[in-house]
Scaffold this motif. Structure first.
Motif, mmCIF file in Angstrom:
data_model
loop_
_atom_site.group_PDB
_atom_site.id
_atom_site.type_symbol
_atom_site.label_atom_id
_atom_site.label_comp_id
_atom_site.label_asym_id
_atom_site.label_seq_id
_atom_site.Cartn_x
_atom_site.Cartn_y
_atom_site.Cartn_z
ATOM 1 N N PHE A 180 11.690 -12.873 4.082
ATOM 2 C CA PHE A 180 11.883 -11.591 3.415
ATOM 3 C C PHE A 180 10.805 -10.565 3.763
ATOM 4 O O PHE A 180 11.100 -9.368 3.847
ATOM 5 N N ALA A 181 9.560 -11.002 3.946
ATOM 6 C CA ALA A 181 8.455 -10.062 4.148
ATOM 7 C C ALA A 181 8.663 -9.096 5.309
ATOM 8 O O ALA A 181 8.352 -7.906 5.179
ATOM 9 N N PRO A 182 9.192 -9.533 6.486
ATOM 10 C CA PRO A 182 9.324 -8.583 7.604
ATOM 11 C C PRO A 182 10.502 -7.617 7.482
ATOM 12 O O PRO A 182 10.659 -6.756 8.349
ATOM 13 N N LEU A 183 11.330 -7.741 6.471
ATOM 14 C CA LEU A 183 12.566 -6.964 6.423
ATOM 15 C C LEU A 183 12.383 -5.549 5.883
ATOM 16 O O LEU A 183 13.308 -4.754 5.901
ATOM 17 N N HIS A 193 10.382 -7.482 18.410
ATOM 18 C CA HIS A 193 11.355 -6.511 18.901
ATOM 19 C C HIS A 193 12.006 -5.769 17.735
ATOM 20 O O HIS A 193 12.367 -6.362 16.726
ATOM 21 N N GLY A 194 12.133 -4.439 17.894
ATOM 22 C CA GLY A 194 12.772 -3.611 16.885
ATOM 23 C C GLY A 194 11.847 -3.144 15.783
ATOM 24 O O GLY A 194 12.150 -2.170 15.088
ATOM 25 N N ARG A 195 10.718 -3.778 15.603
ATOM 26 C CA ARG A 195 9.760 -3.386 14.563
ATOM 27 C C ARG A 195 8.335 -3.730 15.014
ATOM 28 O O ARG A 195 7.506 -4.205 14.230
ATOM 29 N N ALA A 196 8.043 -3.487 16.291
ATOM 30 C CA ALA A 196 6.733 -3.829 16.847
ATOM 31 C C ALA A 196 5.634 -3.002 16.182
ATOM 32 O O ALA A 196 5.862 -1.891 15.710
ATOM 33 N N VAL A 221 9.347 -4.569 27.040
ATOM 34 C CA VAL A 221 9.478 -3.297 26.337
ATOM 35 C C VAL A 221 9.761 -3.584 24.862
ATOM 36 O O VAL A 221 10.595 -4.428 24.524
ATOM 37 N N THR A 222 9.047 -2.883 23.979
ATOM 38 C CA THR A 222 9.257 -3.034 22.539
ATOM 39 C C THR A 222 9.472 -1.660 21.916
ATOM 40 O O THR A 222 9.028 -0.645 22.467
ATOM 41 N N THR A 223 10.141 -1.630 20.784
ATOM 42 C CA THR A 223 10.270 -0.380 20.030
ATOM 43 C C THR A 223 9.633 -0.559 18.660
ATOM 44 O O THR A 223 9.507 -1.675 18.150
ATOM 45 N N LEU A 224 9.248 0.579 18.056
ATOM 46 C CA LEU A 224 8.423 0.560 16.856
ATOM 47 C C LEU A 224 9.207 0.731 15.570
ATOM 48 O O LEU A 224 8.623 0.859 14.509
#
Length: 406
Positions: free
Chosen positions: A283-286, A110-113, A147-150
């Motif tokens: 840290f990697a997904p940030l 979520h928030g960075r799909a 529902v996801t956002t990119l």
């Protein structure tokens, strides 16, 4: 005789910021649809996403990621419906579709799909029926049917993914006629660039240029899709083409900056290197720039301007560092800094360019806290109040107009 290939036209938030601009976009889309099938991707109107995010944070900060996705996706749904209505008022058939209805399947972040698949069957059916298809950008549906956002700028990614799935051209419309050598509001003699490589455009987007999103450019490179960045007004004819191996020369081609940088430094106590896999996982997904992780800890730059979930990222880091207990040597989050970057090709192997950049900044009394290089950028960490002067100094050094020879 075969029918013409479709085109994907993406309009940003400023292009659909009010009803008059939506009517303007509708007229342009209808004109294009007279010669070929059209799929339109739209962002939320104006500052809608920021307004929704502020309301959510006023209730709870940080908001739960799943509910935030449900909320933020309504911005694009509003603009896509209004544009479909405006096109219908002009006498053309139009239909609006959400990310899930048009077949954009994502992972479950979520928030960075990330888009994992596009199934454009509904889009193709509607085009075959003679409809102009209007799609809400920035959103999809996960394999769990949520529902996801990119992430910020995700409508660009939506447009590129659909263009790849439909074998279509991809045109990105905004309030500028392409990509410039610097922000023209800060550098009056900045010039529009006719073409950029995928790598150069990705570096510009990561450095703070707001014309295109880096994830969209990466996807375009993977799928071999050329992107045409154009002005939403038809009387402005300039463009920048982003494609593979354009005819350009090595060296600095543009200067960009990001004035909302948080420098993050996490240190581990001696003998605590067993935590490195956990540090990598957190840290990697940030989305940190110039992220370095070793047995001593991690350092990197988080851009709050380019992420809707910047406060969530910092909250997650806080929770993670507390979990390290006595093995944590310390964590610093330093604000008030900016990254100013020279963007081009072959810069990592060009010590002369680095020396010239340092000389120009020093001549303006600008203190460089840190410098970082990669193949497409020279980046300098400076105080926020010196950001604009740094941009102007570097542009003057590498890209100032030179008088034509007599």
């Amino acid at each position: 005789m075969s029918s013409p290939a479709p085109v994907v036209m993406k309009f940003g938030g400023s292009s659909v910021a009010d009803l008059e601009r939506i009517r303007h976009c509708a007229r342009r889309v209808v004109e294009r649809a007279a010669v070929q099938p059209v799929v339109v991707v739209v962002s939320a109107m104006g500052q809608t996403t920021n307004q929704l995010l502020a309301m959510a944070r006023a209730l709870i900060d940080p908001p739960p990621a799943r509910e935030l996705d449900m909320l933020l996706s309504t911005g694009e749904r509003g603009s896509m419906t209004l544009l479909a209505l405006a096109i219908t008022a002009l006498g053309r058939q139009a239909i609006s579709l959400t990310g899930s209805q048009c077949g954009i399947i994502t992972d479950h972040q979520h928030g960075r799909a990330r888009i994992v698949e596009v199934r454009p069957f509904r889009v193709l059916d509607e085009l075959a029926a003679g409809n102009i298809v209007i799609i809400g950008g920035f959103q999809g549906v996960s394999y769990k049917r949520d529902v996801t956002t990119l992430g910020r700028g995700g409508s660009d990614t939506t447009a590129v993914a659909l263009a790849a799935a439909l074998d279509a051209d991809c045109e990105i419309y905004s309030d500028v006629d392409g990509v410039y050598s610097a922000d023209p509001r800060e550098v009056p003699d900045a010039e529009r660039l006719d073409s950029l490589s995928y790598g150069e455009m990705q570096a510009l987007a990561r450095a703070g240029a707001k014309v295109l999103h880096s994830q969209a450019v990466l996807l375009a490179e993977e799928r071999g899709i050329a992107i045409y960045a154009r002005h939403s007004r038809p009387d402005v004819t300039g463009e920048t083409i982003i494609r593979k191996n354009p005819p350009t020369r090595p060296g600095v081609r543009a200067v960009a900056s990001d004035g909302s940088i948080v420098t993050i430094r996490l240190s581990l106590r001696a003998g605590s290197s067993r935590h490195v896999p956990e540090v990598i996982r957190e840290f990697a997904p940030l989305g940190l720039r110039y992220l370095r992780i070793d047995e001593h800890g991690a350092t990197g730059f988080l851009s709050l301007a380019q992420r809707t979930d910047g406060s969530e990222a910092l909250a997650r880091l806080g929770a993670f560092t507390r979990s390290l207990g006595r093995d944590l040597g310390g964590i610093e989050c330093i604000e008030g800094l900016a990254l100013v970057s020279c963007i081009g090709s072959g810069l990592e192997e060009n010590p002369e360019a680095m020396a010239r950049a340092y000389e120009s900044l020093h001549a303006e009394g600008i203190s460089v806290r840190e410098a970082h290089t990669d193949s497409h950028s020279l980046a300098f960490l400076v105080a926020c109040e010196q950001r604009a002067r740094a941009v102007q100094a570097l542009h003057a050094t590498f890209l100032a107009r030179r008088p034509a020879p007599r």
